[in-house]
Design an enzyme around this catalytic site. Structure first.
Site, PDB file in Angstrom:
ATOM      1  N   HIS A  18       0.843  -1.196   0.000  1.00 27.43           N
ATOM      2  CA  HIS A  18       0.000   0.000   0.000  1.00 27.43           C
ATOM      3  C   HIS A  18       0.879   1.247   0.000  1.00 27.43           C
ATOM      4  O   HIS A  18       0.573   2.242  -0.650  1.00 27.43           O
ATOM      5  CB  HIS A  18      -0.909   0.018   1.243  1.00 27.43           C
ATOM      6  CG  HIS A  18      -1.824  -1.175   1.333  1.00 27.43           C
ATOM      7  ND1 HIS A  18      -3.150  -1.079   1.637  1.00 27.43           N
ATOM      8  CD2 HIS A  18      -1.595  -2.492   1.139  1.00 27.43           C
ATOM      9  CE1 HIS A  18      -3.710  -2.284   1.641  1.00 27.43           C
ATOM     10  NE2 HIS A  18      -2.773  -3.154   1.339  1.00 27.43           N
ATOM     11  N   GLN A 340      12.830  -4.716  -6.449  1.00 28.63           N
ATOM     12  CA  GLN A 340      12.140  -5.517  -7.470  1.00 28.63           C
ATOM     13  C   GLN A 340      12.049  -4.821  -8.831  1.00 28.63           C
ATOM     14  O   GLN A 340      12.176  -5.451  -9.873  1.00 28.63           O
ATOM     15  CB  GLN A 340      10.739  -5.888  -6.978  1.00 28.63           C
ATOM     16  CG  GLN A 340       9.979  -6.750  -7.964  1.00 28.63           C
ATOM     17  CD  GLN A 340       8.762  -7.405  -7.353  1.00 28.63           C
ATOM     18  OE1 GLN A 340       8.875  -8.229  -6.451  1.00 28.63           O
ATOM     19  NE2 GLN A 340       7.603  -7.062  -7.849  1.00 28.63           N
ATOM     20  N   HIS A 355       3.069 -14.096  -7.228  1.00 28.19           N
ATOM     21  CA  HIS A 355       1.777 -14.300  -6.548  1.00 28.19           C
ATOM     22  C   HIS A 355       0.714 -13.352  -7.121  1.00 28.19           C
ATOM     23  O   HIS A 355      -0.421 -13.379  -6.669  1.00 28.19           O
ATOM     24  CB  HIS A 355       1.948 -14.075  -5.048  1.00 28.19           C
ATOM     25  CG  HIS A 355       2.101 -12.629  -4.642  1.00 28.19           C
ATOM     26  ND1 HIS A 355       2.885 -11.732  -5.335  1.00 28.19           N
ATOM     27  CD2 HIS A 355       1.556 -11.915  -3.624  1.00 28.19           C
ATOM     28  CE1 HIS A 355       2.816 -10.540  -4.741  1.00 28.19           C
ATOM     29  NE2 HIS A 355       2.017 -10.621  -3.713  1.00 28.19           N
ATOM     30  N   TRP A 358      -0.932  -6.743  -7.053  1.00 26.60           N
ATOM     31  CA  TRP A 358      -1.157  -5.765  -8.109  1.00 26.60           C
ATOM     32  C   TRP A 358       0.091  -4.949  -8.423  1.00 26.60           C
ATOM     33  O   TRP A 358       0.371  -4.643  -9.578  1.00 26.60           O
ATOM     34  CB  TRP A 358      -2.343  -4.855  -7.789  1.00 26.60           C
ATOM     35  CG  TRP A 358      -2.681  -3.937  -8.922  1.00 26.60           C
ATOM     36  CD1 TRP A 358      -2.756  -2.584  -8.886  1.00 26.60           C
ATOM     37  CD2 TRP A 358      -2.967  -4.313 -10.285  1.00 26.60           C
ATOM     38  NE1 TRP A 358      -3.077  -2.083 -10.127  1.00 26.60           N
ATOM     39  CE2 TRP A 358      -3.207  -3.120 -10.996  1.00 26.60           C
ATOM     40  CE3 TRP A 358      -3.024  -5.538 -10.966  1.00 26.60           C
ATOM     41  CZ2 TRP A 358      -3.518  -3.121 -12.368  1.00 26.60           C
ATOM     42  CZ3 TRP A 358      -3.322  -5.528 -12.325  1.00 26.60           C
ATOM     43  CH2 TRP A 358      -3.570  -4.333 -12.997  1.00 26.60           C
ATOM     44  N   ASN A 359       0.878  -4.604  -7.381  1.00 32.00           N
ATOM     45  CA  ASN A 359       2.102  -3.847  -7.663  1.00 32.00           C
ATOM     46  C   ASN A 359       3.070  -4.684  -8.488  1.00 32.00           C
ATOM     47  O   ASN A 359       3.624  -4.211  -9.476  1.00 32.00           O
ATOM     48  CB  ASN A 359       2.772  -3.401  -6.362  1.00 32.00           C
ATOM     49  CG  ASN A 359       1.892  -2.446  -5.588  1.00 32.00           C
ATOM     50  OD1 ASN A 359       1.586  -1.350  -6.061  1.00 32.00           O
ATOM     51  ND2 ASN A 359       1.457  -2.853  -4.416  1.00 32.00           N
ATOM     52  N   SER A 360       3.244  -5.940  -8.089  1.00 28.68           N
ATOM     53  CA  SER A 360       4.151  -6.818  -8.837  1.00 28.68           C
ATOM     54  C   SER A 360       3.673  -6.968 -10.275  1.00 28.68           C
ATOM     55  O   SER A 360       4.474  -6.952 -11.216  1.00 28.68           O
ATOM     56  CB  SER A 360       4.226  -8.199  -8.177  1.00 28.68           C
ATOM     57  OG  SER A 360       4.827  -8.087  -6.907  1.00 28.68           O
ATOM     58  N   GLU A 363       4.367  -3.732 -12.173  1.00 25.88           N
ATOM     59  CA  GLU A 363       5.809  -3.542 -12.352  1.00 25.88           C
ATOM     60  C   GLU A 363       6.335  -4.450 -13.458  1.00 25.88           C
ATOM     61  O   GLU A 363       7.191  -4.060 -14.255  1.00 25.88           O
ATOM     62  CB  GLU A 363       6.538  -3.837 -11.025  1.00 25.88           C
ATOM     63  CG  GLU A 363       6.316  -2.749  -9.979  1.00 25.88           C
ATOM     64  CD  GLU A 363       6.572  -3.191  -8.535  1.00 25.88           C
ATOM     65  OE1 GLU A 363       6.269  -2.405  -7.619  1.00 25.88           O
ATOM     66  OE2 GLU A 363       7.077  -4.310  -8.324  1.00 25.88           O
ATOM     67  N   ASP A 379      -7.195 -10.061  -4.393  1.00 24.18           N
ATOM     68  CA  ASP A 379      -7.233  -9.640  -5.793  1.00 24.18           C
ATOM     69  C   ASP A 379      -6.297 -10.445  -6.692  1.00 24.18           C
ATOM     70  O   ASP A 379      -6.420 -10.412  -7.911  1.00 24.18           O
ATOM     71  CB  ASP A 379      -6.911  -8.143  -5.904  1.00 24.18           C
ATOM     72  CG  ASP A 379      -5.496  -7.825  -5.469  1.00 24.18           C
ATOM     73  OD1 ASP A 379      -5.032  -8.439  -4.480  1.00 24.18           O
ATOM     74  OD2 ASP A 379      -4.844  -6.983  -6.102  1.00 24.18           O
ATOM     75  N   GLN A 380      -5.357 -11.171  -6.085  1.00 28.76           N
ATOM     76  CA  GLN A 380      -4.385 -11.927  -6.894  1.00 28.76           C
ATOM     77  C   GLN A 380      -5.077 -12.912  -7.841  1.00 28.76           C
ATOM     78  O   GLN A 380      -4.606 -13.175  -8.939  1.00 28.76           O
ATOM     79  CB  GLN A 380      -3.415 -12.677  -5.963  1.00 28.76           C
ATOM     80  CG  GLN A 380      -2.571 -11.731  -5.126  1.00 28.76           C
ATOM     81  CD  GLN A 380      -2.064 -12.371  -3.844  1.00 28.76           C
ATOM     82  OE1 GLN A 380      -2.013 -13.589  -3.733  1.00 28.76           O
ATOM     83  NE2 GLN A 380      -1.671 -11.555  -2.877  1.00 28.76           N
TER      84      GLN A 380
HETATM   85  N1  UDP Z   1       9.035  -5.952  -3.415  1.00 27.83           N
HETATM   86  C1  UDP Z   1      10.344  -5.547  -3.436  1.00 27.83           C
HETATM   87  N2  UDP Z   1      11.307  -6.462  -3.180  1.00 27.83           N
HETATM   88  C2  UDP Z   1      11.048  -7.766  -2.930  1.00 27.83           C
HETATM   89  C3  UDP Z   1       9.694  -8.178  -2.928  1.00 27.83           C
HETATM   90  C4  UDP Z   1       8.709  -7.257  -3.189  1.00 27.83           C
HETATM   91  O1  UDP Z   1      10.645  -4.369  -3.662  1.00 27.83           O
HETATM   92  O2  UDP Z   1      11.989  -8.509  -2.698  1.00 27.83           O
HETATM   93  C5  UDP Z   1       7.987  -4.950  -3.669  1.00 27.83           C
HETATM   94  C6  UDP Z   1       7.392  -5.068  -5.049  1.00 27.83           C
HETATM   95  O3  UDP Z   1       8.176  -4.358  -5.977  1.00 27.83           O
HETATM   96  C7  UDP Z   1       5.996  -4.494  -4.867  1.00 27.83           C
HETATM   97  C8  UDP Z   1       5.686  -4.787  -3.407  1.00 27.83           C
HETATM   98  O4  UDP Z   1       6.908  -5.125  -2.767  1.00 27.83           O
HETATM   99  O5  UDP Z   1       5.993  -3.105  -5.097  1.00 27.83           O
HETATM  100  C9  UDP Z   1       4.731  -5.928  -3.234  1.00 27.83           C
HETATM  101  O6  UDP Z   1       3.440  -5.519  -3.584  1.00 27.83           O
HETATM  102  P1  UDP Z   1       2.408  -6.489  -4.269  1.00 27.83           P
HETATM  103  O7  UDP Z   1       1.163  -5.687  -4.494  1.00 27.83           O
HETATM  104  O8  UDP Z   1       2.989  -7.117  -5.471  1.00 27.83           O
HETATM  105  O9  UDP Z   1       2.172  -7.648  -3.218  1.00 27.83           O
HETATM  106  P2  UDP Z   1       1.880  -7.682  -1.623  1.00 27.83           P
HETATM  107  O10 UDP Z   1       3.182  -7.567  -0.945  1.00 27.83           O
HETATM  108  O11 UDP Z   1       0.973  -6.531  -1.313  1.00 27.83           O
HETATM  109  O12 UDP Z   1       1.256  -9.011  -1.425  1.00 27.83           O
END
Ligand code: UDP
Length: 472
Positions: A18, A340, A355, A358-360, A363, A379-380
């Site tokens: 978030h 990442q 997984h 949404w951010n992954s 990206e 949401d995944q």
């Molecule tokens: N992320 C990162 N390094 C890692 C793992 C994750 O910077 O080793 C970041 C990734 O780039 C993303 C966030 O953590 O911006 C994870 O958000 P996402 O919505 O994908 O999943 P959540 O952690 O909320 O399940």
């Protein structure tokens, strides 16, 4: 109109997934001349400034810590639902009090906020804004499609969705305005009341989120997506329900200035990636939150060892207690955390086993990397559907094979080979990934639609605020 007078209070839930989009959003707002105040829990504040000290020197950004009563942190996943509700109740009360005081003191200092923007599962934020007649809008940090599903769920479709889940024969879920049908495995799992899943504890907070939108007269939802990605979903509910969805994404870091890492990245993985050939590495990460079971970790490990690709794997501490860790480290690299966005844009990346957070997902899309989608919850599930069937940039693992929900090594290996392979499927996925990369960059570029939409939103708010002031 200039935005020199915009003073924005941006409220977000205290989690990595978030905070990342919230910080990128703050960056956009600041670049448009706004001042942004971002409250954050004390525990995360300490980690944030320790790991990203330069963030405190960014002008027009005030990151303001408050205690949620858990200064050593709270990890939902290792606690019971009751603990989570207790935590949330503390966080809600203290968060509301804190932002109430921020709003009051800003007024007293004659620097009142012009609006309050808030992300998800913090229903108290718009409530506080309403109490002050302060304009507010929601920053939706999941795809528009997921917003639509939840919106419909809370507006008459909960039986339809639940019944289809229990129906053995007919398992298609159709929702008005969405150009594709969904199956139960594409629906955020916490919505199914008959089989409470992990993370079903978030259900009441989403419910309250949507209730808050019902109370607003003309709610505005700023969505971290872009027009080309979800043209229908952005319009599916708005015309009929007096709400407006505005795409302002993709909110992706373009440099490290607004990095919000809450864990220390390991240090030698970029050198390791540099030593690998083009498109040869599988990147594996399940986000910042989820912890794989021991069995599932082993199945992924065996898939990686058997298919022979090099891999970079972000592993939780608990997952590292793996039997064949030594063997894994000979063939790949295991890290606790990495940058990442930097990894995904590295030329040696061939595919991302994800997984589908949404951010992954975004990206990856911005970097043109094809995916193996392995969704776990929330949401995944929907994101995986979009990845595989709508944008066609990845292959989803078949998760129906085992009753414990474990996906076997062979299945994972098959998917990895399909995506990494030089066959027709792999080529198609790479071609599509490049297409979406172009469209995502087009949407997010300087002066592009994301910026224009946000600028118009800010102008409208200021104009309305001026009209309010004239009336009073
Ligand atoms: N992320 C990162 N390094 C890692 C793992 C994750 O910077 O080793 C970041 C990734 O780039 C993303 C966030 O953590 O911006 C994870 O958000 P996402 O919505 O994908 O999943 P959540 O952690 O909320 O399940």
């Amino acid at each position: 109109m200039s935005h020199h007078h915009h003073r924005i209070l941006l409220v977000t839930y205290p989690a990595q997934g978030h905070i990342n989009p919230a910080l990128q959003f703050a960056k956009r707002l600041i670049s448009m001349g706004a001042h942004v105040t971002l409250p954050i829990t004390l525990h995360l504040y300490r980690r944030l400034i320790l790991l990203n000290p330069s963030i405190t020197t960014i002008s027009n950004l005030s990151i303001t810590p408050f205690s949620d009563g858990y200064n050593d942190g709270f990890i939902a996943i290792t606690n019971t639902d009751a603990d989570f509700h207790q935590y949330t109740s503390q966080f809600n009360t203290r968060g509301s009090d804190f932002i109430t005081n921020l709003i009051l003191s800003a007024k007293q200092e004659s620097k009142p906020f012009t609006c309050l923007l808030y992300t998800i599962i913090i229903p108290w934020a718009p409530r506080v804004a309403r109490g002050f007649n302060l304009r507010s809008a929601k920053l939706w940090i999941e795809p528009a499609t997921v917003f639509d599903i939840l919106y419909y769920y809370f507006h008459g479709y909960s039986n339809h969705i639940n019944n289809q889940n229990q129906n053995q024969n007919q398992t298609t879920i159709e929702l008005p305005g969405l150009p594709f049908t969904l199956s139960p495995r594409d629906i955020p799992s916490f919505l199914f009341t008959s089989n409470p899943s992990v993370l079903s504890f978030v259900f009441p907070y989403f419910q309250q989120d949507f209730h808050e939108l019902d109370v607003e007269t003309n709610p505005i939802i700023l969505v971290n997506t872009f027009e080309a990605l979800e043209p229908e979903a952005l319009r599916a509910v708005d015309t009929h329900h007096n709400l407006k969805m505005i795409p302002i994404g993709p909110l992706i870091p373009s440099d490290t200035s607004f990095s919000g890492d809450l864990l220390q990245p390991s240090n030698d993985y970029i050198e390791w990636l540099n030593s690998k050939s083009k498109s040869s590495v599988v990147y594996v990460s399940f986000g910042s939150y989820f912890v794989l079971s021991e069995r599932q970790t082993e199945e992924i490990a065996s898939a990686l060892l058997n298919c022979g690709f090099s891999f970079l794997w972000v592993m939780r501490e608990k997952e590292e207690e793996l039997k064949f860790k030594d063997e894994l480290e000979k063939k790949g690299k295991i890290v606790k955390w990495c940058s990442q966005v930097e990894v995904l844009s590295h030329s040696s990346l061939g595919c991302f086993l994800t997984h589908c957070g949404w951010n992954s997902t975004l990206e990856s899309l911005v970097s043109g990397v094809p995916l193996v989608a392995f969704p776990q919850w929330t949401d995944q599930k929907t994101n995986a559907k979009l990845i595989e069937d709508v944008w066609k940039i990845g292959v989803r693992v078949d998760d129906k094979v085992d009753e414990d929900g474990i996906v076997g090594g062979n299945e994972i290996k098959k998917c990895l080979e399909e995506v990494m392979g030089r066959g027709e499927k792999g080529e198609e996925l790479r071609k599509n990934a490049m297409k979406w990369k172009g469209l995502a960059r087009e949407a997010g570029k300087e002066g592009g639609p994301a910026e224009k939409n946000l600028r118009k939103f800010l102008d409208d708010i200021l104009e309305n605020a001026c009209m309010d002031a004239a009336k009073n």
